[in-house]
Design a protein around this motif. Structure first.
Motif, PDB file in Angstrom:
ATOM      1  N   GLU A 254       0.832  -1.205   0.000  1.00 19.87           N
ATOM      2  CA  GLU A 254       0.000   0.000   0.000  1.00 19.87           C
ATOM      3  C   GLU A 254       0.871   1.262   0.000  1.00 19.87           C
ATOM      4  O   GLU A 254       0.616   2.216  -0.736  1.00 19.87           O
ATOM      5  CB  GLU A 254      -0.926   0.004   1.222  1.00 19.87           C
ATOM      6  CG  GLU A 254      -2.084  -0.948   1.146  1.00 19.87           C
ATOM      7  CD  GLU A 254      -3.182  -0.465   0.215  1.00 19.87           C
ATOM      8  OE1 GLU A 254      -3.164   0.713  -0.180  1.00 19.87           O
ATOM      9  OE2 GLU A 254      -4.063  -1.278  -0.118  1.00 19.87           O
ATOM     10  N   VAL A 255       1.889   1.274   0.850  1.00 24.22           N
ATOM     11  CA  VAL A 255       2.774   2.433   0.926  1.00 24.22           C
ATOM     12  C   VAL A 255       3.518   2.610  -0.387  1.00 24.22           C
ATOM     13  O   VAL A 255       3.626   3.722  -0.922  1.00 24.22           O
ATOM     14  CB  VAL A 255       3.751   2.290   2.107  1.00 24.22           C
ATOM     15  CG1 VAL A 255       4.809   3.391   2.059  1.00 24.22           C
ATOM     16  CG2 VAL A 255       3.002   2.336   3.434  1.00 24.22           C
ATOM     17  N   THR A 256       4.036   1.523  -0.933  1.00 19.28           N
ATOM     18  CA  THR A 256       4.797   1.596  -2.187  1.00 19.28           C
ATOM     19  C   THR A 256       3.921   2.081  -3.331  1.00 19.28           C
ATOM     20  O   THR A 256       4.338   2.925  -4.139  1.00 19.28           O
ATOM     21  CB  THR A 256       5.401   0.224  -2.521  1.00 19.28           C
ATOM     22  OG1 THR A 256       6.214  -0.224  -1.427  1.00 19.28           O
ATOM     23  CG2 THR A 256       6.249   0.292  -3.780  1.00 19.28           C
ATOM     24  N   ASP A 257       2.698   1.572  -3.414  1.00 21.88           N
ATOM     25  CA  ASP A 257       1.783   2.005  -4.475  1.00 21.88           C
ATOM     26  C   ASP A 257       1.428   3.479  -4.342  1.00 21.88           C
ATOM     27  O   ASP A 257       1.200   4.170  -5.336  1.00 21.88           O
ATOM     28  CB  ASP A 257       0.501   1.168  -4.444  1.00 21.88           C
ATOM     29  CG  ASP A 257       0.716  -0.266  -4.899  1.00 21.88           C
ATOM     30  OD1 ASP A 257       1.775  -0.548  -5.498  1.00 21.88           O
ATOM     31  OD2 ASP A 257      -0.182  -1.096  -4.654  1.00 21.88           O
ATOM     32  N   THR A 258       1.386   3.982  -3.106  1.00 22.38           N
ATOM     33  CA  THR A 258       0.968   5.370  -2.877  1.00 22.38           C
ATOM     34  C   THR A 258       2.088   6.358  -3.169  1.00 22.38           C
ATOM     35  O   THR A 258       1.872   7.368  -3.848  1.00 22.38           O
ATOM     36  CB  THR A 258       0.496   5.547  -1.424  1.00 22.38           C
ATOM     37  OG1 THR A 258      -0.607   4.661  -1.176  1.00 22.38           O
ATOM     38  CG2 THR A 258       0.036   6.982  -1.177  1.00 22.38           C
ATOM     39  N   VAL A 259       3.293   6.105  -2.667  1.00 22.32           N
ATOM     40  CA  VAL A 259       4.374   7.085  -2.805  1.00 22.32           C
ATOM     41  C   VAL A 259       5.388   6.713  -3.879  1.00 22.32           C
ATOM     42  O   VAL A 259       6.279   7.504  -4.190  1.00 22.32           O
ATOM     43  CB  VAL A 259       5.110   7.307  -1.456  1.00 22.32           C
ATOM     44  CG1 VAL A 259       4.151   7.825  -0.417  1.00 22.32           C
ATOM     45  CG2 VAL A 259       5.792   6.034  -0.966  1.00 22.32           C
ATOM     46  N   GLY A 260       5.269   5.507  -4.437  1.00 21.38           N
ATOM     47  CA  GLY A 260       6.126   5.131  -5.554  1.00 21.38           C
ATOM     48  C   GLY A 260       7.429   4.476  -5.175  1.00 21.38           C
ATOM     49  O   GLY A 260       8.189   4.074  -6.065  1.00 21.38           O
ATOM     50  N   VAL A 261       7.713   4.372  -3.880  1.00 24.24           N
ATOM     51  CA  VAL A 261       8.942   3.713  -3.426  1.00 24.24           C
ATOM     52  C   VAL A 261       8.617   2.897  -2.183  1.00 24.24           C
ATOM     53  O   VAL A 261       7.657   3.205  -1.457  1.00 24.24           O
ATOM     54  CB  VAL A 261      10.062   4.731  -3.091  1.00 24.24           C
ATOM     55  CG1 VAL A 261      10.514   5.463  -4.334  1.00 24.24           C
ATOM     56  CG2 VAL A 261       9.619   5.699  -2.008  1.00 24.24           C
TER      57      VAL A 261
END
Length: 268
Positions: A254-261
């Motif tokens: 979820e975090v990776t999909d949201t901020v791109g990293v």
């Protein structure tokens, strides 16, 4: 009078931004406070360009802005579901209005909030009036800018009793999702509030602009990012359990999909 909130949730690398700009939050006029979270004011004078990134809240914003290479202008910025990026260069100023989730509908009662989602549109699209940006962004006096924002918004607060009641319900439910960490599933939340899932979804579509599930997930990501920014040794497995994720991998996706990293890169 409640002071504007002081957290930096949603702002990626808030310390880096605040070393480059003057950032303040201000409280609106009393009649506007049920619907407006706060005003936010930014001024900058940069020798080198800087890109700021924000993980948006489930809120509509009005954004009055002035950049060195163009005259002032105003926009309606609907709820953005993707990471927002803005390049700042030279001198500039932004005066924004962040509405509470559900709080913008009383100012445009004839249009559902989904009309604005993922869109940035001229003020006239929403209000049918000329752009008031000059009155807002030109004064150097900060109180004058706040007064201009109040003067623009107050005449546009025109929702009838039903719209105001539904907006109040939507704002209350969205705030519950933001603050109550025991809320894990939309179906359980709707049942506890005496609503069907479909009724809850219709309410959020009309007044917030995104689904209750999206709001729930976005607030979880905000919490995770703030934790990561304040604690380099965050226990991701424990945090995932606390926020209601099925496992650590789900939270990290979820975090990776949201901020791109990935979170570890975000922390660095």
């Amino acid at each position: 009078m409640a002071a504007p909130r002081r957290d930096t949730r949603g702002i990626v690398d808030a310390p880096g931004l605040f070393t480059r700009v003057q950032f303040r939050r201000r409280t609106p006029a009393v009649p506007l406070r049920p619907y407006v979270e706060h005003y936010w004011l930014i001024d900058w004078d940069l020798s080198e360009p800087y890109a700021t990134h924000v993980v948006p809240h489930p809120c509509v914003n009005l954004v009055f802005q002035r950049y060195a290479d163009r005259p002032g202008f105003g926009e309606v910025a609907g709820v953005g579901r993707d990471l927002f990026a803005q390049k700042l260069a030279g001198r500039g100023r932004v005066c924004g209005v962040q509405f509470r989730p559900g709080g913008f509908r009383p100012f445009t009662p004839e249009r559902p909030a989904t009309d604005w989602t993922d869109r940035r549109l001229p003020l006239a699209t929403a209000f049918g009036t000329g752009d008031a940006a000059a009155a807002v962004v030109e004064p150097d006096d900060e109180d004058a800018r706040v007064a201009a924002l109040d003067a623009f918004l107050l005449p546009h607060l025109r929702g009838g009793p039903r719209v105001l009641a539904q907006a109040g319900l939507a704002m209350g439910l969205a705030d519950r999702i933001r603050t109550d960490r025991t809320i894990r599933r939309v179906a359980d939340f709707a049942r506890a509030e005496g609503l069907s899932v479909r009724a809850l979804q219709r309410l959020f579509a009309g007044y917030v602009g995104v689904s209750p599930k999206w709001v729930l997930l976005r607030y979880r990501v905000h919490e995770a990012l703030e934790r990561a920014a304040s604690d380099a040794d965050v226990d991701w497995a424990a945090l995932a359990a606390e926020l209601g994720y099925s496992d650590q991998a789900h939270l990290i996706r979820e975090v990776t999909d949201t901020v791109g990293v990935p979170p570890t890169t975000y922390i660095r």
